[in-house]
Design an enzyme around this catalytic site. Sequence first.
Site, PDB file in Angstrom:
ATOM      1  N   ARG A  46       0.853  -1.193   0.000  1.00  0.00           N
ATOM      2  CA  ARG A  46       0.000   0.000   0.000  1.00  0.00           C
ATOM      3  C   ARG A  46       0.883   1.234   0.000  1.00  0.00           C
ATOM      4  O   ARG A  46       1.319   1.712   1.026  1.00  0.00           O
ATOM      5  CB  ARG A  46      -0.878  -0.014   1.236  1.00  0.00           C
ATOM      6  CG  ARG A  46      -1.770   1.227   1.386  1.00  0.00           C
ATOM      7  CD  ARG A  46      -2.678   1.068   2.585  1.00  0.00           C
ATOM      8  NE  ARG A  46      -3.474   2.261   2.841  1.00  0.00           N
ATOM      9  CZ  ARG A  46      -3.076   3.264   3.652  1.00  0.00           C
ATOM     10  NH1 ARG A  46      -1.893   3.217   4.255  1.00  0.00           N
ATOM     11  NH2 ARG A  46      -3.857   4.317   3.846  1.00  0.00           N
ATOM     12  N   SER A 117     -12.845  -2.718   1.027  1.00  0.00           N
ATOM     13  CA  SER A 117     -13.109  -2.020   2.302  1.00  0.00           C
ATOM     14  C   SER A 117     -14.587  -1.707   2.365  1.00  0.00           C
ATOM     15  O   SER A 117     -15.151  -1.223   1.380  1.00  0.00           O
ATOM     16  CB  SER A 117     -12.370  -0.682   2.355  1.00  0.00           C
ATOM     17  OG  SER A 117     -11.013  -0.857   2.135  1.00  0.00           O
ATOM     18  N   LYS A 146      -3.804   6.365   8.140  1.00  0.00           N
ATOM     19  CA  LYS A 146      -4.651   6.789   7.021  1.00  0.00           C
ATOM     20  C   LYS A 146      -5.160   8.188   7.364  1.00  0.00           C
ATOM     21  O   LYS A 146      -5.945   8.367   8.298  1.00  0.00           O
ATOM     22  CB  LYS A 146      -5.810   5.811   6.873  1.00  0.00           C
ATOM     23  CG  LYS A 146      -6.732   6.044   5.674  1.00  0.00           C
ATOM     24  CD  LYS A 146      -7.789   4.927   5.600  1.00  0.00           C
ATOM     25  CE  LYS A 146      -8.863   5.190   4.554  1.00  0.00           C
ATOM     26  NZ  LYS A 146      -8.411   5.200   3.169  1.00  0.00           N
TER      27      LYS A 146
HETATM   28  C1  IFP Z   1      -8.067   0.807   3.484  1.00  0.00           C
HETATM   29  C2  IFP Z   1      -7.952  -0.522   3.718  1.00  0.00           C
HETATM   30  C3  IFP Z   1      -8.920  -1.224   4.515  1.00  0.00           C
HETATM   31  N1  IFP Z   1      -8.795  -2.554   4.729  1.00  0.00           N
HETATM   32  C4  IFP Z   1      -7.755  -3.214   4.180  1.00  0.00           C
HETATM   33  C5  IFP Z   1      -7.668  -4.707   4.479  1.00  0.00           C
HETATM   34  F1  IFP Z   1      -7.251  -4.861   5.737  1.00  0.00           F
HETATM   35  F2  IFP Z   1      -6.813  -5.289   3.647  1.00  0.00           F
HETATM   36  F3  IFP Z   1      -8.878  -5.269   4.358  1.00  0.00           F
HETATM   37  N2  IFP Z   1      -6.825  -2.651   3.420  1.00  0.00           N
HETATM   38  C6  IFP Z   1      -6.859  -1.316   3.146  1.00  0.00           C
HETATM   39  N3  IFP Z   1      -5.984  -0.762   2.413  1.00  0.00           N
END
Ligand code: IFP
Length: 219
Positions: A46, A117, A146
């Site tokens: 990511r 998500s 985030k």
């Molecule tokens: C924004 C996000 C929310 N959940 C997940 C995951 F944990 F992989 F499900 N990854 C992400 N990048």
Amino acid sequence: MGRITRAEMIQYLKLYFIFGSQNTTQLPEQVVKEAIAGGITLFQYREKGEGSKAGAEKEELARKLQEICRQNGIPFIVNDDIDLAVQLNADGLHIGQEDIGAKEARKMMGDKILGVSAYTIDEGLEAAEDGADYLGLGPIYATGSKDDAAEETGPQVITLFRKMGIKTPIVGIGGIYEDNIDEVMKSGSDGISIISAIASAPSPFESARNLKKRIENYL
Ligand SMILES: C=C1C=NC(C(F)(F)F)=NC1=N
Ligand SMILES: [Mg+2]
């Protein structure tokens, strides 16, 4: 090959490390090697937000981390960037509600792993219908990873999804670390997603190993 089974997906989701170069001041390859040695079960690349890479630099690092995962039998998931996921023949893609739709993503990804998500029940139900192999719910707790995160949901959101009969594998994300793993897992999550508890740890290896020990009670 076909789509991943629910049982296989649930195993992979146990200790899901999500990471990009912006999450560390160390060498990213070293952090991922240590996290794998510590026992992570799934990896998501990511590259996002302040200080993240783009273009050729991003692709170059993605290939390096994909190779490290491949050598260790850890599936390599790409966040957001479906073109990169397709270009690298990644093992899967994770998308949010603001990214490409799950139906479209499923078409482009074939039988690869697709994570979505979800913040509301409707988003979760829709994603499951559109071919998601797992749902990411959260932020469960306050997160530093985030900058545009929504209001934290608390682990009760996972219990709610289960009460609504959602059977899709679920992984909680957001502010999860050793001391709140039990609460997340007891709420009905199939696993935990971790960014800073591993990436910012003095020893990503030790941190991943401690988290794995905790999660072993739920394997
Ligand atoms: C924004 C996000 C929310 N959940 C997940 C995951 F944990 F992989 F499900 N990854 C992400 N990048
Ligand atoms: Mg996204």
